[in-house]
Design an enzyme around this catalytic site. Sequence first.
Site, PDB file in Angstrom:
ATOM      1  N   SER A 203     -18.284 -39.110   7.667  1.00  0.00           N
ATOM      2  CA  SER A 203     -18.925 -37.998   6.975  1.00  0.00           C
ATOM      3  C   SER A 203     -17.943 -37.290   6.036  1.00  0.00           C
ATOM      4  O   SER A 203     -17.403 -37.907   5.123  1.00  0.00           O
ATOM      5  CB  SER A 203     -19.534 -37.047   8.004  1.00  0.00           C
ATOM      6  N   ASP A 299     -29.599 -42.098   4.755  1.00  0.00           N
ATOM      7  CA  ASP A 299     -28.653 -41.269   5.491  1.00  0.00           C
ATOM      8  C   ASP A 299     -29.352 -40.009   6.012  1.00  0.00           C
ATOM      9  O   ASP A 299     -29.835 -39.182   5.231  1.00  0.00           O
ATOM     10  CB  ASP A 299     -27.486 -40.901   4.580  1.00  0.00           C
ATOM     11  N   HIS A 366     -26.495 -41.373  10.600  1.00  0.00           N
ATOM     12  CA  HIS A 366     -25.361 -40.813   9.853  1.00  0.00           C
ATOM     13  C   HIS A 366     -24.099 -41.026  10.689  1.00  0.00           C
ATOM     14  O   HIS A 366     -23.955 -40.435  11.764  1.00  0.00           O
ATOM     15  CB  HIS A 366     -25.587 -39.324   9.607  1.00  0.00           C
TER      16      HIS A 366
END
Length: 419
Positions: A203, A299, A366
Site C-alpha cells: 500500500s 483494488d 488490497h
Amino acid sequence: MATAEHTSSSSLPFRQRRPAGCATVMAATLLALLAAFGRLPVAVAADSSPELIELTLLTGAREKGAVCLDGSPPGYHFQRGFGSGSRSWIVYLQGGAWCSSDNTTETCSERKMTSYGSSKLMEAMTFDGIFSNQQPQNPDFYNWNKVFVRYCDGASFSGDAEGEAQDGTKLFFRGSRIWDAVVDELMGKGMDTAKQALLAGCSAGGLATLVHCDNFRARFPQEVPVKCLPDGGFFLDVKDLSGERHMRSIFNGVVQLQNVSKVLPKDCLAKKDPTECFFPAELIKSISTPTFIVNSEYDSWQIANVVAPDGSYPGDTWSNCRANIRNCSSKQIDVLHGFRRELIRELKVAEGERDWGLFIDSCYTHCQTQSSDSWHSPTSPRLGNQTVAEAVGDWYFGRRRVVKQIDCKYPCNPTCSSQ
C-alpha cells in the site's frame, strides 16, 4: 487523508503483544483505516508456531533527525535468515495511508497518537506470508533475513520537514531520513555482505518501494541481484463519482506539507508538477531496477476511497458495493471496469520492461503478500495456475523468462475469494 478503507471481518488488525494499560488514543474510524491499510502480518496456521518478533528501535535516531511524527525513534522487526538464506535479505516497508490530504497538520496530529506516528505504541508481532519461516507457506524466501520497517512518518518514507501539531508541539516529517538511517543500520547488521536482496512494501509502503527502489539498488555492489516488489501500491490519479480527483488531493497535501520533492525523480520534476511525480504511473518511468508489481484490477481500497468515497455525490448508493463487490449493480461494475482499464493502461510501461514482472488479478482485495491466505495457500488467488508467491519466485530467480500476468475482467477468476 482518506476517511475509510474497505475492510471485512476477515481482515482484522495485526496480532501484537499489547502492554498492560495501553489505552486507545484516537477515534476508532482512524484506527480502522490505518489497521486495514497497513495491516501487519498475522500468523494463520496454528501448527506453524510463529515466533514473536520484538521491535528494534533505531540507534541514534534523534541525532540523525530520523524520527517518527512525535519525535520518538522509528523501529523495525528483524528475523535472522538461516541456512542457504543467511546472506539473502528482504526489507519490507509497512503501509498505512498518509497525512494529510488537505495540507494542514490535523490528521498528522491525530496520527502521532497511534503506532503510525509513534514507536511508543508499537508492539511485538508475528510474521506470515512473505515473512513466514515455514517453507510450505513461503517456498522461496522462508529462510531469508526479513526486516519489517514500521511506518510512522505519514508520507511513504519520503518527507523531510517539520510542522506544528494542534496542541502546539512539534511534528517531525522525517520519512526519507528514516529510510536512509534504517538501511544504514541494516548494512551494519550484515546486509552489506548480502548475496541477493529484495525491497518490498504494501500500500503506502508499496508506493515507498517504488520511490526508493533505485536508491536501494545503489546500496549494493552491481554484481548483487537486487529487485523490488510493490504490493497494492499502484495508486491511480482518477476522478471519483463527483468528478473530483480525490487521490491527487491527498498526494498534493502530502507533497506540499512534508517536502516530498527531494526524493522524486529529477527527470519527472523537470517536466511535471511534484504531485504528479508522486504517482506510480510516473515513478515507474524512471526506475531502472527490475520490479514486480502486485496489484488488483479492482483494488478494494481505491474503489472505496478513490473511485467511490463516502459522500462523493448526493444520494450515495455505493455503500453495499464498497463493502463487497458481489453487491455491486451492473452500472457500478461498469464503473469498476473503467478503473481496471485505466490501471492496465498505466501499467503498459512496466509491461514493456524485459526484467519486470506483473501479477494483476481481478480479486476485490488490497495487498496480497503479507498473509499466507493470499500469498501461498490452497485458497490463494491464482493466475496461470500460480500463486503470488510462485510467480514472484519464478521472476526473482529467473525460472521463467516472462512472468507477466494480467487477469480477465471480474468475475472471471474462480480462485478469488471475492467471486
